[in-house]
Design a protein around this motif. Structure first.
Motif, PDB file in Angstrom:
ATOM      1  N   LEU A 119       0.861  -1.184   0.000  1.00 30.81           N
ATOM      2  CA  LEU A 119       0.000   0.000   0.000  1.00 30.81           C
ATOM      3  C   LEU A 119       0.894   1.229   0.000  1.00 30.81           C
ATOM      4  O   LEU A 119       1.655   1.436   0.953  1.00 30.81           O
ATOM      5  N   TYR A 120       0.774   2.042  -1.035  1.00 24.59           N
ATOM      6  CA  TYR A 120       1.675   3.175  -1.199  1.00 24.59           C
ATOM      7  C   TYR A 120       0.853   4.459  -1.155  1.00 24.59           C
ATOM      8  O   TYR A 120       0.109   4.775  -2.079  1.00 24.59           O
ATOM      9  N   GLY A 121       0.960   5.163  -0.021  1.00 22.63           N
ATOM     10  CA  GLY A 121       0.155   6.352   0.197  1.00 22.63           C
ATOM     11  C   GLY A 121       0.615   7.527  -0.633  1.00 22.63           C
ATOM     12  O   GLY A 121       1.804   7.761  -0.801  1.00 22.63           O
ATOM     13  N   HIS A 122      -0.351   8.267  -1.163  1.00 22.92           N
ATOM     14  CA  HIS A 122      -0.193   9.518  -1.911  1.00 22.92           C
ATOM     15  C   HIS A 122       0.111   9.268  -3.393  1.00 22.92           C
ATOM     16  O   HIS A 122      -0.738   9.490  -4.233  1.00 22.92           O
ATOM     17  N   ALA A 123       1.334   8.874  -3.730  1.00 23.62           N
ATOM     18  CA  ALA A 123       1.667   8.502  -5.114  1.00 23.62           C
ATOM     19  C   ALA A 123       1.206   9.570  -6.114  1.00 23.62           C
ATOM     20  O   ALA A 123       0.587   9.256  -7.132  1.00 23.62           O
ATOM     21  N   ILE A 124       1.527  10.812  -5.833  1.00 23.49           N
ATOM     22  CA  ILE A 124       1.063  11.923  -6.666  1.00 23.49           C
ATOM     23  C   ILE A 124       1.961  12.130  -7.886  1.00 23.49           C
ATOM     24  O   ILE A 124       1.487  12.303  -9.008  1.00 23.49           O
ATOM     25  N   HIS A 125       3.273  12.097  -7.647  1.00 26.05           N
ATOM     26  CA  HIS A 125       4.232  12.489  -8.684  1.00 26.05           C
ATOM     27  C   HIS A 125       4.972  11.256  -9.211  1.00 26.05           C
ATOM     28  O   HIS A 125       6.193  11.141  -9.098  1.00 26.05           O
ATOM     29  N   LEU A 126       4.236  10.324  -9.779  1.00 24.18           N
ATOM     30  CA  LEU A 126       4.824   9.069 -10.219  1.00 24.18           C
ATOM     31  C   LEU A 126       5.438   9.192 -11.611  1.00 24.18           C
ATOM     32  O   LEU A 126       4.913   9.882 -12.493  1.00 24.18           O
ATOM     33  N   GLU A 127       6.534   8.480 -11.809  1.00 23.02           N
ATOM     34  CA  GLU A 127       7.109   8.332 -13.139  1.00 23.02           C
ATOM     35  C   GLU A 127       6.474   7.121 -13.814  1.00 23.02           C
ATOM     36  O   GLU A 127       5.907   6.246 -13.157  1.00 23.02           O
ATOM     37  N   GLN A 128       6.595   7.058 -15.127  1.00 21.35           N
ATOM     38  CA  GLN A 128       5.938   5.982 -15.856  1.00 21.35           C
ATOM     39  C   GLN A 128       6.432   4.610 -15.427  1.00 21.35           C
ATOM     40  O   GLN A 128       5.652   3.656 -15.330  1.00 21.35           O
ATOM     41  N   ARG A 129       7.730   4.475 -15.169  1.00 21.56           N
ATOM     42  CA  ARG A 129       8.242   3.181 -14.730  1.00 21.56           C
ATOM     43  C   ARG A 129       7.600   2.745 -13.430  1.00 21.56           C
ATOM     44  O   ARG A 129       7.287   1.558 -13.238  1.00 21.56           O
ATOM     45  N   GLU A 130       7.364   3.700 -12.526  1.00 19.38           N
ATOM     46  CA  GLU A 130       6.745   3.376 -11.247  1.00 19.38           C
ATOM     47  C   GLU A 130       5.304   2.906 -11.446  1.00 19.38           C
ATOM     48  O   GLU A 130       4.876   1.925 -10.821  1.00 19.38           O
ATOM     49  N   ILE A 131       4.576   3.591 -12.302  1.00 17.10           N
ATOM     50  CA  ILE A 131       3.199   3.176 -12.583  1.00 17.10           C
ATOM     51  C   ILE A 131       3.186   1.769 -13.162  1.00 17.10           C
ATOM     52  O   ILE A 131       2.396   0.914 -12.756  1.00 17.10           O
ATOM     53  N   ASP A 132       4.079   1.521 -14.100  1.00 17.62           N
ATOM     54  CA  ASP A 132       4.136   0.203 -14.739  1.00 17.62           C
ATOM     55  C   ASP A 132       4.469  -0.894 -13.736  1.00 17.62           C
ATOM     56  O   ASP A 132       3.852  -1.966 -13.741  1.00 17.62           O
ATOM     57  N   ARG A 133       5.431  -0.637 -12.860  1.00 17.36           N
ATOM     58  CA  ARG A 133       5.831  -1.653 -11.881  1.00 17.36           C
ATOM     59  C   ARG A 133       4.740  -1.902 -10.845  1.00 17.36           C
ATOM     60  O   ARG A 133       4.486  -3.058 -10.464  1.00 17.36           O
ATOM     61  N   LEU A 134       4.101  -0.845 -10.375  1.00 16.07           N
ATOM     62  CA  LEU A 134       2.999  -1.028  -9.432  1.00 16.07           C
ATOM     63  C   LEU A 134       1.904  -1.892 -10.048  1.00 16.07           C
ATOM     64  O   LEU A 134       1.351  -2.776  -9.389  1.00 16.07           O
ATOM     65  N   ASN A 135       1.618  -1.649 -11.307  1.00 15.20           N
ATOM     66  CA  ASN A 135       0.622  -2.452 -12.005  1.00 15.20           C
ATOM     67  C   ASN A 135       1.074  -3.898 -12.190  1.00 15.20           C
ATOM     68  O   ASN A 135       0.288  -4.831 -12.009  1.00 15.20           O
ATOM     69  N   GLU A 136       2.321  -4.073 -12.543  1.00 12.36           N
ATOM     70  CA  GLU A 136       2.841  -5.419 -12.803  1.00 12.36           C
ATOM     71  C   GLU A 136       2.725  -6.319 -11.581  1.00 12.36           C
ATOM     72  O   GLU A 136       2.411  -7.507 -11.695  1.00 12.36           O
ATOM     73  N   VAL A 137       2.991  -5.748 -10.408  1.00  5.35           N
ATOM     74  CA  VAL A 137       2.980  -6.577  -9.194  1.00  5.35           C
ATOM     75  C   VAL A 137       1.604  -6.613  -8.533  1.00  5.35           C
ATOM     76  O   VAL A 137       1.384  -7.390  -7.606  1.00  5.35           O
ATOM     77  N   GLY A 138       0.668  -5.762  -8.976  1.00  6.69           N
ATOM     78  CA  GLY A 138      -0.669  -5.742  -8.391  1.00  6.69           C
ATOM     79  C   GLY A 138      -0.770  -4.966  -7.101  1.00  6.69           C
ATOM     80  O   GLY A 138      -1.670  -5.225  -6.287  1.00  6.69           O
ATOM     81  N   ALA A 139       0.141  -4.015  -6.890  1.00 11.51           N
ATOM     82  CA  ALA A 139       0.113  -3.196  -5.683  1.00 11.51           C
ATOM     83  C   ALA A 139      -0.992  -2.142  -5.775  1.00 11.51           C
ATOM     84  O   ALA A 139      -1.626  -1.963  -6.819  1.00 11.51           O
ATOM     85  N   ALA A 140      -1.220  -1.442  -4.670  1.00 13.66           N
ATOM     86  CA  ALA A 140      -2.251  -0.406  -4.609  1.00 13.66           C
ATOM     87  C   ALA A 140      -1.654   0.917  -4.174  1.00 13.66           C
ATOM     88  O   ALA A 140      -0.699   0.957  -3.387  1.00 13.66           O
TER      89      ALA A 140
END
Length: 430
Positions: free
Chosen positions: A266-287
């Motif tokens: 669970l990653y709180g806030h996540a406002i200023h994400l880079e594309q790699r971060e979005i992709d990795r969060l999605n890949e692992v199924g995190a929230a």
């Protein structure tokens, strides 16, 4: 087994209204009912049908009030209850000026218990039936929170906040003590009653690589637990992380490198994400967890809710008490709407209610258990008065449909809009 039958307008969901046509995800009945048997919901349907089928049930008739799953707050800090709405600081100054001095008081178990009880009672007053909380470095703060929740039969998620640098000495532990304390608390509380443990590094700047690695190892040993932390809340924070971890690709990599990226993260806030971060969060199924009142109150930025939702990323909603400026998930939904407007997307009331219930439950891997108005879920229920104040009543009185009637309560409602709260099948207003 005692049967309870609640009558009123009912609102539930069969899918995610952030994806596709929200109409397809909504289950609304203007003359609905919820049947409770023991601690669980056993049926949701029309009032006429359920009354006829269960003549032995005790009936509570809420008239035209709206019966919803209880609100689920996916990220907050119960130790910051006493400093909510403190003036004028951004993240780092907020921590040093308000948070750290207040958290030092939680070495006193009595004080920790007083605040935990107050926090949970305030949550109930505002229709919130589940909290996901950071505690302090003190094991007693964790015991106090879980103990107070057990007394109220509330489902909660919490963990000892771990910090071994960039914090006052009296609020620092070590890599080893963070591991040892967290493991002991996990074994004491996780899965006991309605308690779930979350391994909790505050954020990368306050943990050495050694501590992050120790907590990553603990998570690998207990993968059924959640792990909660903060990610990309403010731009100066991100620059600080870059200085502290010069070899990391980005902020998320400071967690991934130490085993702190996973499906139950669970990653709180996540406002200023880079594309790699979005992709990795999605890949692992995190929230990620949207904390809109906090993001505006301490000037963090505008979360891209719809942009991230379109990628399929799991998103929860949270007050982030006390950086967040309200205990109310209604006010939190209103702030999410306002931020959406600033980003060019007007969120529909159905989408906001889903975020505060099903969406947050999904982010916690508790779909179907909490935040759900449906058979098999725990009977954690919030009943909303859609005419709780003169201002709201005069607006909702003009409503053309349920959404027109509900929206004024989302935008202007507070604890007065909470007609009743049920926890595990019992009426439990604070």
């Amino acid at each position: 087994m005692t049967k309870q039958l609640l009558l009123g307008q009912t609102l539930g969901f069969s899918g995610n209204p952030l994806i596709g046509d929200w109409n397809d995800a909504v289950q609304f009945d203007s003359a609905g009912a919820v049947l409770i048997e023991g601690k669980q919901i056993s049926a949701v349907g029309s009032a006429a049908a359920l009354r006829a089928a269960h003549l032995d049930a005790k009936v509570t008739d809420y008239g035209d009030a709206l019966i919803s799953a209880g609100f689920v707050d996916a990220h907050m800090h119960y130790p910051q209850t006493g400093i909510i709405a403190s003036w004028g600081k951004q993240l780092i100054d907020w921590l040093n000026t308000y948070t750290f001095p207040e958290e030092a008081r939680f070495s006193d178990p009595k004080y920790a218990t007083e605040v935990a009880e107050r926090t949970l009672d305030l949550a109930l007053d505002h229709g919130t039936t589940t909290l996901t909380s950071f505690c302090t470095i003190h094991p007693a703060s964790v015991d106090a929170f879980f103990g107070a929740a057990a007394d109220r039969d509330m489902a909660v998620i919490a963990g000892k906040t771990c910090m071994d640098r960039n914090a006052p000495d009296k609020l620092q532990d070590t890599a080893q003590s963070a591991y040892d304390d967290s493991k002991a608390l996990l074994e004491k509380w996780h899965g006991k009653g309605r308690a779930s443990y979350a391994i909790t590094p505050r954020f990368s700047p306050t943990s050495t690589p050694e501590q992050l690695a120790a907590l990553g190892a603990l998570w690998s040993e207990h993968p059924d637990c959640l792990m909660q932390t903060h990610l990309s809340e403010q731009l100066p924070e991100i620059a600080w992380v870059r200085d502290l971890f010069p070899d990391s690709r980005d902020y998320l990599d400071t967690y991934e490198a130490f085993g702190l990226l996973g499906a139950k993260g669970l990653y709180g806030h996540a406002i200023h994400l880079e594309q790699r971060e979005i992709d990795r969060l999605n890949e692992v199924g995190a929230a990620v967890v949207h904390c809109p009142t906090s993001n505006t109150f301490i000037g963090s930025g505008l979360f891209d809710l719809m942009g991230l939702a379109k990628t399929g990323l799991s998103i929860g909603l949270a007050t982030d008490t006390g950086g967040g400026s309200s205990f109310s998930m209604l006010r939190t939904m209103a702030a999410a709407y306002e931020i959406g407007q600033l980003r060019g997307t007007a969120l529909h009331p159905a989408q906001l209610m889903w975020l505060a219930t099903e969406g947050s439950a999904k982010s916690l891997h508790m779909s179907g258990q909490i935040g759900h108005l449906g058979a098999g879920a725990m009977a954690d229920i919030t009943v909303l008065d859609l005419g709780s104040t003169p201002a709201i009543s005069q607006r909702s009185g003009r409503a053309a449909d349920i959404w027109d009637a509900l929206f004024p309560t989302i935008m202007m409602g507070d604890d007065r809009a909470i007609k009743d709260v049920w926890i595990a099948g019992q009426k439990r207003r604070a």
